[in-house]
Design a protein around this motif. Structure first.
Motif, mmCIF file in Angstrom:
data_model
loop_
_atom_site.group_PDB
_atom_site.id
_atom_site.type_symbol
_atom_site.label_atom_id
_atom_site.label_comp_id
_atom_site.label_asym_id
_atom_site.label_seq_id
_atom_site.Cartn_x
_atom_site.Cartn_y
_atom_site.Cartn_z
ATOM 1 N N PHE A 318 35.900 15.702 8.336
ATOM 2 C CA PHE A 318 34.520 15.245 8.214
ATOM 3 C C PHE A 318 34.447 13.734 8.037
ATOM 4 O O PHE A 318 35.098 13.159 7.150
ATOM 5 C CB PHE A 318 33.837 15.948 7.034
ATOM 6 C CG PHE A 318 33.511 17.389 7.303
ATOM 7 C CD1 PHE A 318 32.225 17.767 7.679
ATOM 8 C CD2 PHE A 318 34.487 18.370 7.211
ATOM 9 C CE1 PHE A 318 31.920 19.094 7.938
ATOM 10 C CE2 PHE A 318 34.196 19.701 7.475
ATOM 11 C CZ PHE A 318 32.913 20.066 7.843
ATOM 12 N N GLU A 319 33.636 13.115 8.877
ATOM 13 C CA GLU A 319 33.441 11.672 8.791
ATOM 14 C C GLU A 319 32.895 11.271 7.426
ATOM 15 O O GLU A 319 33.218 10.198 6.906
ATOM 16 C CB GLU A 319 32.479 11.229 9.898
ATOM 17 C CG GLU A 319 32.254 9.737 9.953
ATOM 18 C CD GLU A 319 31.187 9.337 10.962
ATOM 19 O OE1 GLU A 319 30.751 8.170 10.914
ATOM 20 O OE2 GLU A 319 30.794 10.187 11.776
ATOM 21 N N SER A 320 32.076 12.121 6.841
ATOM 22 C CA SER A 320 31.489 11.802 5.533
ATOM 23 C C SER A 320 32.557 11.596 4.466
ATOM 24 O O SER A 320 32.360 10.810 3.534
ATOM 25 C CB SER A 320 30.538 12.926 5.104
ATOM 26 O OG SER A 320 31.180 14.189 5.151
ATOM 27 N N ASP A 321 33.694 12.291 4.584
ATOM 28 C CA ASP A 321 34.773 12.093 3.610
ATOM 29 C C ASP A 321 35.289 10.664 3.658
ATOM 30 O O ASP A 321 35.652 10.080 2.620
ATOM 31 C CB ASP A 321 35.915 13.081 3.873
ATOM 32 C CG ASP A 321 35.539 14.513 3.511
ATOM 33 O OD1 ASP A 321 34.699 14.695 2.608
ATOM 34 O OD2 ASP A 321 36.073 15.448 4.137
ATOM 35 N N LEU A 322 35.338 10.080 4.862
ATOM 36 C CA LEU A 322 35.739 8.680 5.000
ATOM 37 C C LEU A 322 34.704 7.763 4.358
ATOM 38 O O LEU A 322 35.048 6.777 3.706
ATOM 39 C CB LEU A 322 35.891 8.315 6.479
ATOM 40 C CG LEU A 322 36.995 9.022 7.269
ATOM 41 C CD1 LEU A 322 36.848 8.715 8.753
ATOM 42 C CD2 LEU A 322 38.368 8.594 6.779
#
Length: 456
Positions: A318-322
């Motif tokens: 998930f991009e949100s984790d980055l």
């Protein structure tokens, strides 16, 4: 006699016979290192050697004459039936019975593994493919990505590599927030039918309703002011969106009708969408719960659809984790510490060509030495960062798991993918740049057809 590569066994036998024949035809002459090629036609044999051309200077003879003398001395064996000199080349014909026996024995012994040569140096390889936006159904374009990526991963596994198949979930941004907001307005229902098609209807429905509301308002204003050209433009756009309404209602009439009823009642739906997106990027628990749930439905749909083709993934990243761990900001600080980042008209720029020249990347990666690589904007003059920084952070994270990364992405991403590798090199991670491959493919163009998730 059995081995995993019958053709390699045939090459070895031809090399042995060639060496023996050379020693007999020209005593004391050493066989030079050379490769076999395939003759122009099957009638000429299975393998061809150009060794006579290599020996011409040493033996002070014409290649054709050398080939004739060597071919005469070649003795048939259980794999090689004959050798013939043709225009300076020595063509070898396999013994049909002996070579066929070898092929059949090998195929029988190795079963499903037959034909797949194992690498001498197994690596941990990550193949990232598909990575479609998790707010609309797959189509012929991104399904090509899935099929290409899956085939590539299967081939690498057959070669003996340890392969991990990943999917980058682009769950941050206006489109996802728009879908999440529409789902909230509907009362957060469970999917009906094909999950990704259902989610895509919500996304397209919110967009279509909002656009129709805007266009009808602008049409009224144009009519009041008597602006004929604007009236015609708005009417044409409205017709396009109304066609999309028909398609959306054919799929999920209840979903579209509910959105068409509730969205116009919201004073500023765009502000609400921005609010949800901001909350999600700030890791707000309620926003995270909602967005992850609606995105999860779409991913389940992807898994179902691609599963019918035997395509799957080891990990959804998930991009949100980055975003939440501020990985892009860390990358930016690293780049700012290099001599290759500068400010131009308020924007922060990476001088990609200077990096490539200083570090010899053009020669190292086989790039055009005369071509100037465009610079990369890292931060706009308004202070907002570009997606490239997240790509860099994601790549660094990938290499914490594997030795080599293959990104299956359309050919329109050739420059961004090259700039990504250059940025990694600029940060002192040149090996990552070496070991990251862009597996490109061309886009699908259908005459008279435009694929748009925003219109369903």
């Amino acid at each position: 006699m059995c081995m995993s590569n019958p053709l390699a066994r045939l090459r070895e036998e031809c090399t042995r016979l060639l060496d023996e024949a050379l020693s007999e035809a020209y005593p004391g002459t050493e066989l030079p290192s050379s490769r076999f090629s395939q003759p122009p036609s099957p009638e000429m044999g299975e393998l061809s050697s150009a060794v006579s051309f290599q020996l011409a200077r040493t033996l002070r003879s014409r290649p054709a004459e050398i080939a004739e003398k060597i071919a005469e001395k070649v003795k048939p064996s259980d794999l090689v039936g004959s050798a013939e000199a043709v225009n300076g080349y020595i063509n070898f014909k396999a013994d049909v019975e002996g070579f066929s026996e070898l092929v059949l024995e090998t195929a029988t012994m190795e079963a499903e593994e037959y034909g797949f040569l194992k690498t001498d140096k197994p690596e941990r390889v990550m193949v990232e493919h598909t990575s479609a936006n998790p707010i609309s159904p797959l189509h012929i374009g991104n399904a090509r990505n899935s099929i290409l990526g899956d085939c590539l991963a299967r081939l690498l596994k057959r070669r003996g590599h340890e392969v991990a198949i990943h999917f980058l979930v682009n769950d941050v941004g206006r489109q996802v927030a728009m879908t999440g907001y529409g789902w909230q307005l509907l009362g957060k229902p469970k999917p009906e039918g094909r999950a990704e098609l259902w989610v895509g209807t919500i996304y397209a429905g919110v967009n279509v309703v909002n656009q129709l509301t805007r266009l009808r308002k602008e049409l009224r204003q144009a009519e009041e002011r008597g602006r004929v050209n604007e009236i015609a433009e708005h009417q044409e756009e409205i017709e396009d969106y109304e066609k999309a309404v028909v398609e959306l209602r054919n799929r999920y009439a209840d979903v579209y009708d509910a959105l068409a009823e509730r969205l116009p009642e919201i004073e500023d739906p765009e502000a609400e969408i921005v609010k949800l997106n901001t909350a999600y990027e700030n890791n707000d628990p309620e926003a995270v719960k909602d967005i992850r749930e609606i995105v999860g439905y779409c991913l389940q749909g992807f898994e179902t659809s691609l599963g019918e083709l035997g395509i799957g993934f080891e990990s959804f990243d998930f991009e949100s984790d980055l975003v939440w761990r501020r990985a892009a900001e860390e990358v930016l600080e690293e780049l700012k510490a290099t001599p290759y980042v500068f400010v131009d008209d308020g924007a922060l720029i990476l001088d990609c060509d200077r990096v490539a020249v200083d570090m010899g990347l053009k020669e190292r990666w086989g790039l055009n030495l005369e071509h100037e690589i465009p610079r990369l904007v890292l931060v706009r003059k308004d202070g907002t960062t570009l997606y490239a920084l997240r790509d860099m952070a994601y790549s660094i994270w990938k290499f914490g798991l594997v030795d080599r990364v293959i990104n299956v992405i359309g050919s329109e991403q050739r420059l961004p993918q090259l700039q990504l590798r250059i940025a990694l090199a600029a940060m002192g991670r040149i090996e990552m740049g070496d070991n990251q491959l862009h597996y490109a493919y061309e886009l699908v163009y259908l005459p008279g057809v435009k694929m748009s998730g925003r219109l369903g």
